[in-house]
Design a protein around this motif. Sequence first.
Motif, PDB file in Angstrom:
ATOM      1  N   GLN A 104      -4.513  -8.259   3.684  1.00 44.53           N
ATOM      2  CA  GLN A 104      -5.578  -7.255   4.444  1.00 44.53           C
ATOM      3  C   GLN A 104      -5.464  -7.047   5.713  1.00 44.53           C
ATOM      4  O   GLN A 104      -5.268  -6.096   6.621  1.00 44.53           O
ATOM      5  CB  GLN A 104      -6.852  -6.851   3.969  1.00 44.53           C
ATOM      6  N   THR A 105      -5.413  -8.410   6.521  1.00 44.69           N
ATOM      7  CA  THR A 105      -5.328  -8.533   7.881  1.00 44.69           C
ATOM      8  C   THR A 105      -4.020  -8.291   8.468  1.00 44.69           C
ATOM      9  O   THR A 105      -3.951  -7.539   9.581  1.00 44.69           O
ATOM     10  CB  THR A 105      -5.858 -10.125   8.090  1.00 44.69           C
ATOM     11  N   LEU A 106      -3.057  -8.711   7.522  1.00 50.06           N
ATOM     12  CA  LEU A 106      -1.492  -8.375   7.952  1.00 50.06           C
ATOM     13  C   LEU A 106      -1.292  -6.852   8.091  1.00 50.06           C
ATOM     14  O   LEU A 106      -0.717  -6.417   8.729  1.00 50.06           O
ATOM     15  CB  LEU A 106      -0.640  -9.090   7.221  1.00 50.06           C
ATOM     16  N   ALA A 107      -1.936  -6.253   6.826  1.00 45.44           N
ATOM     17  CA  ALA A 107      -1.782  -4.669   7.071  1.00 45.44           C
ATOM     18  C   ALA A 107      -2.430  -3.956   7.899  1.00 45.44           C
ATOM     19  O   ALA A 107      -1.807  -3.049   8.642  1.00 45.44           O
ATOM     20  CB  ALA A 107      -2.208  -4.322   5.592  1.00 45.44           C
ATOM     21  N   ALA A 108      -3.714  -4.500   8.462  1.00 44.65           N
ATOM     22  CA  ALA A 108      -4.304  -3.764   9.547  1.00 44.65           C
ATOM     23  C   ALA A 108      -3.516  -3.988  10.879  1.00 44.65           C
ATOM     24  O   ALA A 108      -3.523  -3.164  11.741  1.00 44.65           O
ATOM     25  CB  ALA A 108      -5.772  -4.701   9.807  1.00 44.65           C
ATOM     26  N   GLU A 109      -2.759  -4.924  11.051  1.00 42.93           N
ATOM     27  CA  GLU A 109      -1.860  -5.003  12.236  1.00 42.93           C
ATOM     28  C   GLU A 109      -0.898  -3.939  12.054  1.00 42.93           C
ATOM     29  O   GLU A 109      -0.522  -3.082  13.210  1.00 42.93           O
ATOM     30  CB  GLU A 109      -1.073  -6.570  12.354  1.00 42.93           C
ATOM     31  N   MET A 110      -0.373  -3.854  10.900  1.00 44.48           N
ATOM     32  CA  MET A 110       0.865  -2.649  11.106  1.00 44.48           C
ATOM     33  C   MET A 110       0.058  -1.400  10.983  1.00 44.48           C
ATOM     34  O   MET A 110       0.597  -0.577  11.948  1.00 44.48           O
ATOM     35  CB  MET A 110       1.393  -2.809   9.549  1.00 44.48           C
ATOM     36  N   VAL A 111      -1.111  -0.991  10.503  1.00 45.80           N
ATOM     37  CA  VAL A 111      -1.650   0.136  10.664  1.00 45.80           C
ATOM     38  C   VAL A 111      -1.847   0.778  12.026  1.00 45.80           C
ATOM     39  O   VAL A 111      -1.762   1.772  12.546  1.00 45.80           O
ATOM     40  CB  VAL A 111      -2.765   0.211   9.697  1.00 45.80           C
ATOM     41  N   ALA A 112      -2.520  -0.510  12.752  1.00 47.70           N
ATOM     42  CA  ALA A 112      -2.558  -0.356  14.272  1.00 47.70           C
ATOM     43  C   ALA A 112      -1.744   0.184  14.940  1.00 47.70           C
ATOM     44  O   ALA A 112      -1.718   1.209  15.805  1.00 47.70           O
ATOM     45  CB  ALA A 112      -3.369  -1.430  15.003  1.00 47.70           C
ATOM     46  N   GLU A 113      -0.488  -0.471  14.781  1.00 45.96           N
ATOM     47  CA  GLU A 113       0.814   0.086  15.398  1.00 45.96           C
ATOM     48  C   GLU A 113       1.125   1.611  15.051  1.00 45.96           C
ATOM     49  O   GLU A 113       1.926   2.078  15.851  1.00 45.96           O
ATOM     50  CB  GLU A 113       1.896  -1.042  15.362  1.00 45.96           C
ATOM     51  N   ILE A 114       1.065   1.730  13.687  1.00 35.75           N
ATOM     52  CA  ILE A 114       1.155   3.126  13.415  1.00 35.75           C
ATOM     53  C   ILE A 114       0.194   4.165  13.901  1.00 35.75           C
ATOM     54  O   ILE A 114       0.727   5.251  14.236  1.00 35.75           O
ATOM     55  CB  ILE A 114       1.246   3.187  11.816  1.00 35.75           C
ATOM     56  N   GLU A 115      -1.052   3.903  13.928  1.00 39.14           N
ATOM     57  CA  GLU A 115      -2.048   4.969  14.302  1.00 39.14           C
ATOM     58  C   GLU A 115      -2.442   5.011  15.599  1.00 39.14           C
ATOM     59  O   GLU A 115      -3.061   5.960  16.278  1.00 39.14           O
ATOM     60  CB  GLU A 115      -3.138   4.559  13.324  1.00 39.14           C
ATOM     61  N   ALA A 166       0.933  -6.597   2.005  1.00 40.80           N
ATOM     62  CA  ALA A 166       0.400  -5.880   3.199  1.00 40.80           C
ATOM     63  C   ALA A 166       1.191  -4.679   3.568  1.00 40.80           C
ATOM     64  O   ALA A 166       0.435  -3.576   4.035  1.00 40.80           O
ATOM     65  CB  ALA A 166       0.494  -6.909   4.486  1.00 40.80           C
ATOM     66  N   ALA A 167       2.500  -4.549   3.377  1.00 35.49           N
ATOM     67  CA  ALA A 167       3.171  -3.444   3.569  1.00 35.49           C
ATOM     68  C   ALA A 167       2.610  -2.121   2.645  1.00 35.49           C
ATOM     69  O   ALA A 167       2.535  -0.892   2.748  1.00 35.49           O
ATOM     70  CB  ALA A 167       4.747  -3.799   3.376  1.00 35.49           C
ATOM     71  N   ALA A 168       2.312  -2.775   1.307  1.00 36.79           N
ATOM     72  CA  ALA A 168       1.984  -1.387   0.520  1.00 36.79           C
ATOM     73  C   ALA A 168       0.494  -1.045   0.938  1.00 36.79           C
ATOM     74  O   ALA A 168       0.308   0.140   0.867  1.00 36.79           O
ATOM     75  CB  ALA A 168       1.856  -1.968  -0.876  1.00 36.79           C
ATOM     76  N   LEU A 169      -0.218  -2.214   1.329  1.00 38.53           N
ATOM     77  CA  LEU A 169      -1.706  -1.549   1.941  1.00 38.53           C
ATOM     78  C   LEU A 169      -1.513  -0.661   3.039  1.00 38.53           C
ATOM     79  O   LEU A 169      -2.040   0.170   3.210  1.00 38.53           O
ATOM     80  CB  LEU A 169      -2.606  -2.774   2.142  1.00 38.53           C
ATOM     81  N   ALA A 170      -0.260  -1.100   4.045  1.00 39.70           N
ATOM     82  CA  ALA A 170      -0.146  -0.077   5.243  1.00 39.70           C
ATOM     83  C   ALA A 170       0.038   1.416   4.740  1.00 39.70           C
ATOM     84  O   ALA A 170       0.006   2.379   5.467  1.00 39.70           O
ATOM     85  CB  ALA A 170       0.776  -0.752   6.129  1.00 39.70           C
ATOM     86  N   TRP A 171       1.154   1.302   3.727  1.00 44.15           N
ATOM     87  CA  TRP A 171       1.507   2.625   3.267  1.00 44.15           C
ATOM     88  C   TRP A 171       0.531   3.516   2.517  1.00 44.15           C
ATOM     89  O   TRP A 171       0.415   4.592   2.905  1.00 44.15           O
ATOM     90  CB  TRP A 171       2.801   2.201   1.882  1.00 44.15           C
ATOM     91  N   HIS A 172      -0.238   2.777   1.714  1.00 44.17           N
ATOM     92  CA  HIS A 172      -1.637   3.628   1.196  1.00 44.17           C
ATOM     93  C   HIS A 172      -2.131   4.187   2.363  1.00 44.17           C
ATOM     94  O   HIS A 172      -2.860   5.352   2.172  1.00 44.17           O
ATOM     95  CB  HIS A 172      -2.417   2.727   0.432  1.00 44.17           C
ATOM     96  N   GLN A 173      -2.513   3.463   3.608  1.00 45.80           N
ATOM     97  CA  GLN A 173      -3.334   4.139   4.589  1.00 45.80           C
ATOM     98  C   GLN A 173      -2.573   5.006   5.361  1.00 45.80           C
ATOM     99  O   GLN A 173      -3.162   5.975   5.841  1.00 45.80           O
ATOM    100  CB  GLN A 173      -3.971   2.997   5.487  1.00 45.80           C
TER     101      GLN A 173
END
Length: 296
Positions: free
Chosen positions: A103-114, A147-154
């Motif tokens: 979840q923490t690793l995904a949040a980093e990816m989401v931040a760079e996308i959003e 984590a990548a999957a979580l970032a994809w869902h978001q």
Amino acid sequence: MALSPAIDPAGYTYAHEHLYIDLSPFKNNADCCLDEYELLRDELNSLMDRGVRNIIEMTNRYMGRNVDFIGRLMLETGINVLFSTGYYQQNFYPPHVAQRDAQTLAAEMVAEIETGIGNSGIRASVIGEIGSSEGKITPDEAKMFHAAALAWHQTGRPVSTHTGFSTMGPEQLALLTGFGVSPESVVIGHCDLRDDLDTLLKIIDAGAWVQFDTIGKNNYFPDEKRVRLLSELSQRGLLSRVMLSMDITRKSHLAKNGGPGFCYLTDTFVPMLRAAQISQREIDQMLRDNPATFFK
């Protein structure tokens, strides 16, 4: 407000490249720092002359990503670059990966996308290159796929993977789909380093995409065999699920330094495809239409 570059659907796309990458600390080899601005600028100008309009830049944060450097290349050449977010593979992970949860690793990816990549004013458009080791997926790598999957869902942004010498592609896809990712949102990278038609068919039949993205790296796998595999897929009507690229990562890969250079794909490999009776329509599909659909 951060910008999120959009793909130009009218031009060709190199689906897996690096315009600035520095793996030299990991590999103890200065050649693994791709940083020669003038040579890169000149090669990108040559690509523009050949109708290439988009580069999918797969260098993420811990591969030495340099957004300012690439931003200058974009401004000076006019080429369109889509940036990535994520982590590469086990041997290149920073120490904190072992301690952080998915979840923490995904949040980093989401931040760079959003929000954007640092203070660059540019948002990442692709989750990648998310990698696994040759012949195995380590526990930390499996966590990264989660984590990548979580970032994809978001975010809904496409996932582009790295396979170790064309191994573990179906297993990567099974991990991602097991976490709920649509296979249509996944492209398995480096599928052109083994003479393994069955694995290509398995990935495509599951609904995902494949990349022949180490074109020109004949020391790993000869282009003649890449062409034969693509011919097999052509005969089955499956090139609508294939994208092409070169994965240039070293100074020595550039033409002025004795390497194939970015134009090798258009100038040498595409004529090899035509000689193998792969049609211009199929070539346009792989270099223009498929990336425009996948990375939209």
